[in-house]
Design a protein around this motif. Structure first.
Motif, PDB file in Angstrom:
ATOM      1  N   PRO A  90      60.535  11.078  60.487  1.00 27.50           N
ATOM      2  CA  PRO A  90      61.111  12.129  59.643  1.00 27.50           C
ATOM      3  C   PRO A  90      60.626  13.528  60.011  1.00 27.50           C
ATOM      4  CG  PRO A  90      60.371  10.275  58.328  1.00 27.50           C
ATOM      5  CD  PRO A  90      59.833  10.057  59.711  1.00 27.50           C
ATOM      6  N   VAL A  91      61.525  14.469  59.882  1.00 24.76           N
ATOM      7  CA  VAL A  91      61.244  15.864  60.201  1.00 24.76           C
ATOM      8  C   VAL A  91      60.821  16.598  58.941  1.00 24.76           C
ATOM      9  CG1 VAL A  91      62.263  18.033  61.000  1.00 24.76           C
ATOM     10  CG2 VAL A  91      62.834  15.876  62.144  1.00 24.76           C
ATOM     11  N   ALA A  92      59.810  17.435  59.044  1.00 27.72           N
ATOM     12  CA  ALA A  92      59.347  18.242  57.915  1.00 27.72           C
ATOM     13  C   ALA A  92      60.157  19.530  57.862  1.00 27.72           C
ATOM     14  CB  ALA A  92      57.863  18.547  58.051  1.00 27.72           C
ATOM     15  N   PHE A  93      61.140  19.594  56.993  1.00 23.94           N
ATOM     16  CA  PHE A  93      61.946  20.801  56.872  1.00 23.94           C
ATOM     17  C   PHE A  93      61.191  21.844  56.052  1.00 23.94           C
ATOM     18  CE2 PHE A  93      65.089  17.329  57.226  1.00 23.94           C
ATOM     19  CZ  PHE A  93      65.680  17.712  58.417  1.00 23.94           C
ATOM     20  N   PRO A  94      61.141  23.094  56.533  1.00 31.34           N
ATOM     21  CA  PRO A  94      60.443  24.146  55.777  1.00 31.34           C
ATOM     22  C   PRO A  94      61.050  24.313  54.394  1.00 31.34           C
ATOM     23  CG  PRO A  94      61.049  24.910  57.985  1.00 31.34           C
ATOM     24  CD  PRO A  94      61.739  23.599  57.787  1.00 31.34           C
ATOM     25  N   GLU A 103      71.360  20.983  61.701  1.00 34.62           N
ATOM     26  CA  GLU A 103      70.042  20.512  62.100  1.00 34.62           C
ATOM     27  C   GLU A 103      69.529  19.442  61.151  1.00 34.62           C
ATOM     28  OE1 GLU A 103      68.199  21.212  64.883  1.00 34.62           O
ATOM     29  OE2 GLU A 103      70.124  22.084  65.476  1.00 34.62           O
ATOM     30  N   VAL A 104      69.771  19.635  59.861  1.00 34.35           N
ATOM     31  CA  VAL A 104      69.357  18.617  58.893  1.00 34.35           C
ATOM     32  C   VAL A 104      70.139  17.328  59.137  1.00 34.35           C
ATOM     33  CG1 VAL A 104      69.225  18.023  56.448  1.00 34.35           C
ATOM     34  CG2 VAL A 104      68.706  20.363  57.197  1.00 34.35           C
ATOM     35  N   TYR A 105      71.439  17.454  59.337  1.00 35.68           N
ATOM     36  CA  TYR A 105      72.284  16.280  59.604  1.00 35.68           C
ATOM     37  C   TYR A 105      71.771  15.495  60.811  1.00 35.68           C
ATOM     38  CZ  TYR A 105      76.272  13.664  61.448  1.00 35.68           C
ATOM     39  OH  TYR A 105      77.070  12.675  61.964  1.00 35.68           O
ATOM     40  N   LYS A 106      71.457  16.192  61.880  1.00 36.53           N
ATOM     41  CA  LYS A 106      71.025  15.513  63.113  1.00 36.53           C
ATOM     42  C   LYS A 106      69.669  14.841  62.960  1.00 36.53           C
ATOM     43  CE  LYS A 106      71.570  19.135  65.767  1.00 36.53           C
ATOM     44  NZ  LYS A 106      71.595  20.016  66.979  1.00 36.53           N
ATOM     45  N   ASN A 107      68.894  15.278  61.989  1.00 35.14           N
ATOM     46  CA  ASN A 107      67.539  14.742  61.843  1.00 35.14           C
ATOM     47  C   ASN A 107      67.382  13.777  60.674  1.00 35.14           C
ATOM     48  OD1 ASN A 107      65.624  16.022  63.902  1.00 35.14           O
ATOM     49  ND2 ASN A 107      66.785  17.793  63.188  1.00 35.14           N
ATOM     50  N   ILE A 108      68.499  13.316  60.100  1.00 32.16           N
ATOM     51  CA  ILE A 108      68.415  12.250  59.115  1.00 32.16           C
ATOM     52  C   ILE A 108      68.078  10.956  59.844  1.00 32.16           C
ATOM     53  CG2 ILE A 108      69.690  10.930  57.381  1.00 32.16           C
ATOM     54  CD1 ILE A 108      68.967  13.815  56.582  1.00 32.16           C
ATOM     55  N   GLN A 109      67.044  10.276  59.400  1.00 34.63           N
ATOM     56  CA  GLN A 109      66.525   9.119  60.116  1.00 34.63           C
ATOM     57  C   GLN A 109      67.322   7.847  59.797  1.00 34.63           C
ATOM     58  OE1 GLN A 109      63.742   9.618  62.389  1.00 34.63           O
ATOM     59  NE2 GLN A 109      64.606  11.639  61.942  1.00 34.63           N
ATOM     60  N   LEU A 326      62.448  10.517  47.543  1.00 34.42           N
ATOM     61  CA  LEU A 326      63.266  11.694  47.785  1.00 34.42           C
ATOM     62  C   LEU A 326      62.483  12.814  48.458  1.00 34.42           C
ATOM     63  CD1 LEU A 326      65.163  12.036  44.379  1.00 34.42           C
ATOM     64  CD2 LEU A 326      65.879  10.785  46.417  1.00 34.42           C
ATOM     65  N   ARG A 327      63.186  13.578  49.272  1.00 34.25           N
ATOM     66  CA  ARG A 327      62.682  14.855  49.759  1.00 34.25           C
ATOM     67  C   ARG A 327      63.858  15.798  49.866  1.00 34.25           C
ATOM     68  NH1 ARG A 327      62.418  15.330  55.729  1.00 34.25           N
ATOM     69  NH2 ARG A 327      63.527  13.604  56.695  1.00 34.25           N
ATOM     70  N   TYR A 328      63.574  17.087  50.070  1.00 35.66           N
ATOM     71  CA  TYR A 328      64.615  18.097  49.968  1.00 35.66           C
ATOM     72  C   TYR A 328      64.563  19.086  51.126  1.00 35.66           C
ATOM     73  CZ  TYR A 328      64.171  16.406  45.181  1.00 35.66           C
ATOM     74  OH  TYR A 328      64.082  15.602  44.079  1.00 35.66           O
ATOM     75  N   ALA A 329      65.713  19.722  51.371  1.00 34.36           N
ATOM     76  CA  ALA A 329      65.776  20.820  52.328  1.00 34.36           C
ATOM     77  C   ALA A 329      66.840  21.796  51.845  1.00 34.36           C
ATOM     78  CB  ALA A 329      66.122  20.319  53.732  1.00 34.36           C
ATOM     79  N   ALA A 330      66.469  23.068  51.696  1.00 30.27           N
ATOM     80  CA  ALA A 330      67.470  24.094  51.430  1.00 30.27           C
ATOM     81  C   ALA A 330      68.327  24.228  52.683  1.00 30.27           C
ATOM     82  CB  ALA A 330      66.795  25.421  51.087  1.00 30.27           C
TER      83      ALA A 330
END
Length: 350
Positions: A90-94, A103-109, A326-330
């Motif tokens: 998983p990627v840590a989104f700021p 970028e979020v779409y491409k990094n969904i695991q 759950l986690r979130y990304a603006a």
């Protein structure tokens, strides 16, 4: 043991039914809606369940796997979605910035699913009715946002019941290749989107007003305002409340109301499609995004040093893993603008 690069917010796998909130089940075309429905409303479905949300929000701080706690036991009846030998990373989104939706779409695991909730695209700023369409520029921006998410995996589409959110979802679906919608102008130079094959569910709680507890109190604050800050619009009052607790008696509790909103959208991991796209409105998404990012994101319209408001096609990605955490990304669907003097305007705020 390899450390995590972020912490999930845990949710229970012991779920309660959400028929009272009425989100249609995936694939129920008889309950699907388009803006031509005479009375678009949230459609109830007994097959949708909602998890209670644990206290607090996600942090990007490192933690060991053992520090991520869950209420109840995770679902074990289905695969986590990963191929043999595939290890999620998983990627840590700021949390203090808007992340490009692509970028979020491409990094969904492989063991994650996601709900993208975005504000509708650009519409006539002087018209707020339910039947206000997008501007052509807004529809084209929706298509461009969809083109950032081209790939495998089924998308479920939801809109608020208002025309501009339907056209936004249709544009994103067209950009992804899930629909073949065509936009044109009618005799009144209004944008019409012809999309006979596009199906989207209606969820009326996506409309503005979700966080407002007492409209009369909010209106009284506006009428009594001598500074001009909230006189013409409640939007600065919304951010003042979400960040600082001002005007609190006009609004619901931010945390409780946000968690209640999640129950409309998030079900058990095993029951969800891989991707969901929901088109909503700014007065819902602004406080939701502020809460989910622990107030780290800057959408402080009430602050003279900020004066920022959620932009079109910006919002929040809600990511759930196979343990129902759950986690979130603006997120932002539009690119940043670079002006002639080199000034960069973030596509997430206006």
């Amino acid at each position: 043991m390899k450390s995590k690069i972020f912490a999930y917010k845990s949710v229970a796998a012991a779920l309660t039914m959400a028929a009272a909130f009425g989100l249609t089940a995936c694939g129920e075309e008889s309950n699907s809606a388009s803006p031509v429905d005479e009375n678009p409303a949230a459609v109830s479905s007994s097959s949708i369940a909602t998890p209670p949300v644990s206290e607090g929000v996600v942090s990007n701080s490192s933690s060991s796997p053992s520090s991520s706690s869950s209420i109840g036991e995770p679902a074990t009846e289905t695969s986590n979605g990963c191929a043999a030998g595939q290890v999620p990373s998983p990627v840590a989104f700021p949390q203090d910035k808007f992340n490009d939706i692509g970028e979020v779409y491409k990094n969904i695991q492989c063991n994650e699913k996601v709900v993208f909730i975005v504000r509708h695209a650009d519409r006539d700023l002087n018209n707020y009715s339910g039947e206000t369409p997008l501007l052509m520029e807004g529809y084209e921006a929706s298509v461009a946002a969809g083109q950032k998410m081209v790939g495998d995996g089924q998308f479920k589409y939801i809109f608020s019941g208002m025309l501009r959110t339907y056209q936004t979802a249709a544009g994103i679906a067209t950009g992804r290749g899930d629909a073949a919608c065509v936009a044109s102008y009618d005799e009144n130079d209004q944008v019409v989107v012809n999309c006979p094959e596009f199906k989207a569910d209606t969820l009326t709680q996506l409309k503005d007003g979700w966080y407002v507890k007492d409209k009369d109190i909010l209106k009284a604050y506006q009428e009594a305002d001598t500074t001009g800050t909230i006189k013409s619009s409640p939007n600065p009052a919304i951010t003042a409340w979400a960040y600082d607790g001002t005007y609190a008696d006009a609004f619901y509790d931010l945390k409780e109301r946000s968690e209640e909103f999640l129950k409309l959208i998030i079900t058990d991991y095993s029951a969800m499609p891989k991707y969901t796209l929901a088109a909503s409105h700014d007065q819902v998404l602004t406080p939701l995004t502020i809460w989910a990012t622990e107030k780290k994101i800057d959408i402080k319209l009430h602050d003279p040093n900020s004066l920022k408001w959620l932009n079109f096609l910006a919002g929040l990605a809600i990511i759930i893993n196979d343990k129902n955490e759950l986690r979130y990304a603006a997120i932002k669907g539009m690119n940043d603008k670079v002006m002639a003097d080199g000034t960069v305007y973030d596509g997430g705020v206006q």
